[in-house]
Design a protein around this motif. Structure first.
Motif, PDB file in Angstrom:
ATOM      1  N   SER A  79      38.450  34.036  54.570  1.00  0.00           N
ATOM      2  CA  SER A  79      39.725  34.688  53.664  1.00  0.00           C
ATOM      3  C   SER A  79      39.224  35.216  52.531  1.00  0.00           C
ATOM      4  O   SER A  79      38.339  34.761  52.220  1.00  0.00           O
ATOM      5  CB  SER A  79      40.874  33.776  53.607  1.00  0.00           C
ATOM      6  N   VAL A  80      39.814  36.406  52.135  1.00  0.00           N
ATOM      7  CA  VAL A  80      39.585  37.040  50.871  1.00  0.00           C
ATOM      8  C   VAL A  80      40.969  37.031  50.049  1.00  0.00           C
ATOM      9  O   VAL A  80      41.877  37.431  50.688  1.00  0.00           O
ATOM     10  CB  VAL A  80      38.903  38.401  51.029  1.00  0.00           C
ATOM     11  N   GLU A  81      40.828  36.686  48.857  1.00  0.00           N
ATOM     12  CA  GLU A  81      42.281  36.548  47.904  1.00  0.00           C
ATOM     13  C   GLU A  81      41.917  37.756  46.747  1.00  0.00           C
ATOM     14  O   GLU A  81      40.998  37.255  45.991  1.00  0.00           O
ATOM     15  CB  GLU A  81      42.550  35.318  47.556  1.00  0.00           C
ATOM     16  N   LEU A  82      42.568  38.752  46.767  1.00  0.00           N
ATOM     17  CA  LEU A  82      42.420  39.617  45.446  1.00  0.00           C
ATOM     18  C   LEU A  82      43.609  39.257  44.352  1.00  0.00           C
ATOM     19  O   LEU A  82      44.637  38.943  44.836  1.00  0.00           O
ATOM     20  CB  LEU A  82      42.763  41.056  45.832  1.00  0.00           C
ATOM     21  N   VAL A  83      43.041  38.828  43.263  1.00  0.00           N
ATOM     22  CA  VAL A  83      44.038  38.777  42.100  1.00  0.00           C
ATOM     23  C   VAL A  83      43.836  39.484  41.229  1.00  0.00           C
ATOM     24  O   VAL A  83      43.072  39.945  40.499  1.00  0.00           O
ATOM     25  CB  VAL A  83      43.599  37.130  41.478  1.00  0.00           C
ATOM     26  N   SER A  84      45.203  40.011  40.881  1.00  0.00           N
ATOM     27  CA  SER A  84      45.414  41.072  39.690  1.00  0.00           C
ATOM     28  C   SER A  84      45.634  40.325  38.469  1.00  0.00           C
ATOM     29  O   SER A  84      46.298  39.589  38.411  1.00  0.00           O
ATOM     30  CB  SER A  84      46.331  42.114  40.052  1.00  0.00           C
TER      31      SER A  84
END
Length: 89
Positions: A79-84
């Protein structure tokens, strides 16, 4: 031998090489240090191209925990989680 590829790699009755990893654990630091001193002559008298000893004699150090293992690909969920994040100007 075949530690990384397992059943995917073809079986070889007479492998051309096998890599050996050696580790030591003990309560007496002097005894462990003595063990590391014995490794370099073993490597220097072994076959050409021995790997893993580019930095000389390995240092004696405390390891809290070490456990290497191979897991089946099906057991891993990627899984990949992008955080802004706002950067203040």
């Amino acid at each position: 031998m075949n530690a990384c590829h397992g059943a995917v790699a073809p079986a070889i009755a007479d492998p051309p090489e096998v890599q050996l990893r050696i580790g030591v654990r003990g309560q007496d630091r002097k005894a462990v240090d003595r063990f590391t001193r014995e490794l370099i002559p073993l490597v220097l008298n072994g076959p050409p191209g021995a790997t893993g000893f580019g930095e000389g004699r390995p240092p004696v150090r405390e390891i809290v925990a070490y456990w290497s293992a191979l897991l089946a690909r099906e057991e891993i969920t990627t899984s990949v989680e992008l955080v802004s994040v706002e950067v203040p100007s």
